[in-house]
Design a protein around this motif. Structure first.
Motif, PDB file in Angstrom:
ATOM      1  N   MET A  45       0.820  -1.190   0.000  1.00 47.02           N
ATOM      2  CA  MET A  45       0.000   0.000   0.000  1.00 47.02           C
ATOM      3  C   MET A  45       0.868   1.261   0.000  1.00 47.02           C
ATOM      4  O   MET A  45       0.548   2.202  -0.707  1.00 47.02           O
ATOM      5  CB  MET A  45      -0.920  -0.006   1.223  1.00 47.02           C
ATOM      6  N   ARG A  46       1.939   1.260   0.777  1.00 51.64           N
ATOM      7  CA  ARG A  46       2.801   2.447   0.836  1.00 51.64           C
ATOM      8  C   ARG A  46       3.429   2.742  -0.515  1.00 51.64           C
ATOM      9  O   ARG A  46       3.673   3.903  -0.850  1.00 51.64           O
ATOM     10  CB  ARG A  46       3.893   2.260   1.881  1.00 51.64           C
ATOM     11  N   LEU A  47       3.669   1.701  -1.298  1.00 54.91           N
ATOM     12  CA  LEU A  47       4.328   1.893  -2.590  1.00 54.91           C
ATOM     13  C   LEU A  47       3.448   2.640  -3.593  1.00 54.91           C
ATOM     14  O   LEU A  47       3.943   3.165  -4.583  1.00 54.91           O
ATOM     15  CB  LEU A  47       4.771   0.555  -3.161  1.00 54.91           C
ATOM     16  N   LEU A  48       2.143   2.700  -3.338  1.00 54.76           N
ATOM     17  CA  LEU A  48       1.258   3.451  -4.227  1.00 54.76           C
ATOM     18  C   LEU A  48       1.564   4.949  -4.183  1.00 54.76           C
ATOM     19  O   LEU A  48       1.181   5.688  -5.091  1.00 54.76           O
ATOM     20  CB  LEU A  48      -0.209   3.214  -3.846  1.00 54.76           C
ATOM     21  N   ASN A  49       2.251   5.383  -3.131  1.00 53.91           N
ATOM     22  CA  ASN A  49       2.608   6.790  -2.979  1.00 53.91           C
ATOM     23  C   ASN A  49       4.088   7.051  -3.214  1.00 53.91           C
ATOM     24  O   ASN A  49       4.581   8.137  -2.912  1.00 53.91           O
ATOM     25  CB  ASN A  49       2.226   7.274  -1.572  1.00 53.91           C
ATOM     26  N   ASP A  50       4.791   6.082  -3.756  1.00 52.67           N
ATOM     27  CA  ASP A  50       6.221   6.236  -4.013  1.00 52.67           C
ATOM     28  C   ASP A  50       6.442   7.331  -5.061  1.00 52.67           C
ATOM     29  O   ASP A  50       5.644   7.463  -5.995  1.00 52.67           O
ATOM     30  CB  ASP A  50       6.804   4.912  -4.516  1.00 52.67           C
ATOM     31  N   PRO A  51       7.508   8.108  -4.930  1.00 55.59           N
ATOM     32  CA  PRO A  51       7.753   9.161  -5.926  1.00 55.59           C
ATOM     33  C   PRO A  51       8.143   8.634  -7.311  1.00 55.59           C
ATOM     34  O   PRO A  51       7.978   9.341  -8.306  1.00 55.59           O
ATOM     35  CB  PRO A  51       8.892   9.980  -5.311  1.00 55.59           C
ATOM     36  N   ALA A  52       8.618   7.407  -7.395  1.00 48.90           N
ATOM     37  CA  ALA A  52       9.034   6.857  -8.691  1.00 48.90           C
ATOM     38  C   ALA A  52       7.843   6.227  -9.420  1.00 48.90           C
ATOM     39  O   ALA A  52       7.143   5.376  -8.875  1.00 48.90           O
ATOM     40  CB  ALA A  52      10.124   5.814  -8.490  1.00 48.90           C
ATOM     41  N   ASP A  53       7.629   6.655 -10.663  1.00 48.13           N
ATOM     42  CA  ASP A  53       6.504   6.148 -11.458  1.00 48.13           C
ATOM     43  C   ASP A  53       6.520   4.635 -11.598  1.00 48.13           C
ATOM     44  O   ASP A  53       5.478   3.986 -11.486  1.00 48.13           O
ATOM     45  CB  ASP A  53       6.504   6.770 -12.855  1.00 48.13           C
ATOM     46  N   HIS A  54       7.688   4.061 -11.873  1.00 48.97           N
ATOM     47  CA  HIS A  54       7.754   2.618 -12.107  1.00 48.97           C
ATOM     48  C   HIS A  54       7.426   1.824 -10.836  1.00 48.97           C
ATOM     49  O   HIS A  54       6.858   0.742 -10.912  1.00 48.97           O
ATOM     50  CB  HIS A  54       9.114   2.211 -12.682  1.00 48.97           C
ATOM     51  N   VAL A  55       7.728   2.373  -9.679  1.00 49.71           N
ATOM     52  CA  VAL A  55       7.400   1.695  -8.424  1.00 49.71           C
ATOM     53  C   VAL A  55       5.891   1.742  -8.192  1.00 49.71           C
ATOM     54  O   VAL A  55       5.274   0.738  -7.842  1.00 49.71           O
ATOM     55  CB  VAL A  55       8.163   2.328  -7.233  1.00 49.71           C
ATOM     56  N   ARG A  56       5.281   2.913  -8.425  1.00 48.89           N
ATOM     57  CA  ARG A  56       3.818   3.024  -8.277  1.00 48.89           C
ATOM     58  C   ARG A  56       3.106   2.095  -9.251  1.00 48.89           C
ATOM     59  O   ARG A  56       2.142   1.421  -8.893  1.00 48.89           O
ATOM     60  CB  ARG A  56       3.372   4.469  -8.495  1.00 48.89           C
TER      61      ARG A  56
END
Length: 65
Positions: free
Chosen positions: A1-12
């Motif tokens: 869930m936290r990764l949905l707010n990651d600054p990197a597009d590829h991670v989101r």
């Protein structure tokens, strides 16, 4: 869930496509214009739901000339 707010597009994008994403979160992502194009590629979406999404998208498109 936290990764949905990651600054990197590829991670989101990877987080959005994760099959373990809760259904409610995935539904919210499908209804968001910014995340829907990636969310629709999530393999956890049941086929009938995907068919409804695609039908709604095609009927919402303007007629081609």
């Amino acid at each position: 869930m936290r990764l949905l707010n990651d600054p990197a597009d590829h991670v989101r994008a990877a987080a959005i496509r994760n099959v373990r994403l809760p259904a409610r979160v995935l539904a919210d992502l499908l209804h968001d214009r910014d995340t829907a194009p990636t969310a629709v590629t999530n393999p956890a979406i049941p086929v009938p739901v995907l068919q409804r999404v695609l039908t709604a998208a095609t009927t919402a498109m303007p007629a081609q000339r």
